[in-house]
Design an enzyme around this catalytic site. Structure first.
Site, PDB file in Angstrom:
ATOM      1  N   HIS A 149       0.844  -1.216   0.000  1.00 16.94           N
ATOM      2  CA  HIS A 149       0.000   0.000   0.000  1.00 16.94           C
ATOM      3  C   HIS A 149       0.878   1.264   0.000  1.00 16.94           C
ATOM      4  O   HIS A 149       0.881   2.032   0.962  1.00 16.94           O
ATOM      5  CB  HIS A 149      -0.853  -0.083   1.263  1.00 16.94           C
ATOM      6  CG  HIS A 149      -1.961   0.911   1.392  1.00 16.94           C
ATOM      7  ND1 HIS A 149      -1.822   2.254   1.134  1.00 16.94           N
ATOM      8  CD2 HIS A 149      -3.242   0.735   1.769  1.00 16.94           C
ATOM      9  CE1 HIS A 149      -2.967   2.859   1.370  1.00 16.94           C
ATOM     10  NE2 HIS A 149      -3.847   1.958   1.752  1.00 16.94           N
ATOM     11  N   GLU A 252      -0.781   1.063  -5.267  1.00 15.74           N
ATOM     12  CA  GLU A 252      -0.607  -0.138  -4.436  1.00 15.74           C
ATOM     13  C   GLU A 252      -0.677  -1.380  -5.312  1.00 15.74           C
ATOM     14  O   GLU A 252      -1.743  -1.738  -5.794  1.00 15.74           O
ATOM     15  CB  GLU A 252      -1.728  -0.196  -3.393  1.00 15.74           C
ATOM     16  CG  GLU A 252      -1.979   1.120  -2.687  1.00 15.74           C
ATOM     17  CD  GLU A 252      -3.299   1.136  -1.910  1.00 15.74           C
ATOM     18  OE1 GLU A 252      -3.783   0.063  -1.503  1.00 15.74           O
ATOM     19  OE2 GLU A 252      -3.856   2.228  -1.712  1.00 15.74           O
TER      20      GLU A 252
HETATM   21  O1  LIG Z   1      -7.087   3.748   6.787  1.00 10.21           O
HETATM   22  P1  LIG Z   1      -6.519   2.496   6.164  1.00 10.21           P
HETATM   23  O2  LIG Z   1      -7.078   1.232   6.740  1.00 10.21           O
HETATM   24  O3  LIG Z   1      -5.015   2.517   6.184  1.00 10.21           O
HETATM   25  O4  LIG Z   1      -6.962   2.502   4.649  1.00 10.21           O
HETATM   26  C1  LIG Z   1      -6.661   3.572   3.813  1.00 10.21           C
HETATM   27  C2  LIG Z   1      -7.210   3.346   2.420  1.00 10.21           C
HETATM   28  O5  LIG Z   1      -6.503   2.286   1.825  1.00 10.21           O
HETATM   29  C3  LIG Z   1      -6.806   2.085   0.446  1.00 10.21           C
HETATM   30  O6  LIG Z   1      -6.048   1.016  -0.040  1.00 10.21           O
HETATM   31  C4  LIG Z   1      -8.257   1.749   0.296  1.00 10.21           C
HETATM   32  O7  LIG Z   1      -8.543   1.585  -1.074  1.00 10.21           O
HETATM   33  C5  LIG Z   1      -9.100   2.847   0.927  1.00 10.21           C
HETATM   34  O8  LIG Z   1     -10.469   2.488   0.836  1.00 10.21           O
HETATM   35  C6  LIG Z   1      -8.699   3.046   2.368  1.00 10.21           C
HETATM   36  O9  LIG Z   1      -9.417   4.117   2.926  1.00 10.21           O
END
Ligand SMILES: O=P(O)(O)OC[C@H]1O[C@@H](O)[C@H](O)[C@@H](O)[C@@H]1O
Length: 284
Positions: A149, A252
């Site tokens: 990510h 990601e």
């Molecule tokens: O707040 P987190 O759990 O780190 O996620 C952040 C974002 O991560 C992204 O990968 C998702 O597509 C989003 O929907 C999400 O809001």
């Protein structure tokens, strides 16, 4: 032990490459949080409001989302290993490896997977590679999703263009993952939360104000999430500043459209490889 305590109180390995590039990889989540090519600028975005404590993933760098992406499973959103303390295995010039033994009876392991995970980070001025390796130690198949990510630092979301996703079918995370036909995407000018499926080539972030292209390629990871929360949604994240959406875009690489099914005893690896190219014009 090369782990050092940073000023935020967290344990991390500072990796230095032969050519002077550096990276920081935290023990928690085996999370890369910095990559600076020699003489260059930071490539990773890390929010100044990030929370540095046990059980909380840093808002930035490369959180490892496994064994599920988002809420696509029975466990915690984006999985639990991004919040777990990994074990340092080894380091060297331009490299560090962490591991994590995931056991079926771990309270956080709601998928009951029995596996050994490795995160292998290799860094130079030309390239950062983050590899996730899993060995299935169970007597049956293991099935999972994965996303690396990655939060990329940019001059401003208003300045950058995205290349490499135009020809891919995408699923909209904001509309129950409904699928849409390929369409051109260049600038991000609204909340964007898309899973591009079966992306073949690299994805490039062109950032003329930073005079660079960031070129991102998956290895064994067919899908690509493109995420920016934009103005309104940013306000819901305690670990982003009000204008935080301006400063990053997430690209990601992952295995999301179809889960990976790994037979007992088998090993599987997926990686994201990131390169930075100097830009002399805004064209790529
Ligand atoms: O707040 P987190 O759990 O780190 O996620 C952040 C974002 O991560 C992204 O990968 C998702 O597509 C989003 O929907 C999400 O809001």
């Amino acid at each position: 032990m090369p782990l050092t305590t940073l000023s935020n109180g967290r344990q991390a390995v500072i990796v230095t490459a032969a050519d002077g590039a550096t990276a920081i990889v935290y023990e928690q989540g085996a999370q890369v949080a910095s990559w600076i090519p020699a003489g260059g600028k930071e490539v990773m975005f890390v929010s100044p409001n990030s929370i540095y404590k046990d059980g909380t993933s840093i808002r930035g760098g490369v959180p490892i989302c496994w064994p599920q992406f988002s809420d696509m499973g029975a466990g915690a959103a984006h999985g639990h290993v991004r919040k777990a303390k990994w074990d340092f295995v080894e380091d060297g010039v331009g490299t560090v490896t962490f591991s994590l033994r995931v056991k079926p009876d771990d309270a956080a392991n709601q998928w009951s997977i029995d596996a050994e995970l490795h995160c292998i980070v290799n860094v130079s001025s030309a390239e950062l590679s983050v590899a996730f390796r899993i060995k299935n130690l169970a007597e049956s198949d293991a099935s999972f999703n994965l996303a690396l990510h990655t939060y990329f630092a940019i001059s401003s979301i208003h300045n950058v263009t995205i290349h490499g996703l135009d020809n891919c079918t995408w699923a909209d995370n904001m509309r129950k993952r409904e699928k849409f036909a390929p369409e051109e995407i260049r600038r991000i000018d609204k909340e964007t939360d898309r899973i591009y499926l079966d992306v073949e080539g690299p994805v490039t972030i062109s950032d003329p104000q930073n005079a660079r292209n960031i070129v991102i390629q998956g290895a064994g990871l067919p899908d690509v999430v493109l995420w920016n929360p934009w103005i309104e949604r940013t306000q819901k994240f305690v670990d982003l500043v009000e204008t935080g959406y301006l400063d990053f875009v997430c690209v990601e690489h992952g295995a999301i459209g179809k889960p990976v099914v790994l037979a007992k005893g088998q090993t599987w690896e997926g990686a994201q490889v990131i390169a930075v190219q100097a830009q002399t014009s805004s064209k790529i």
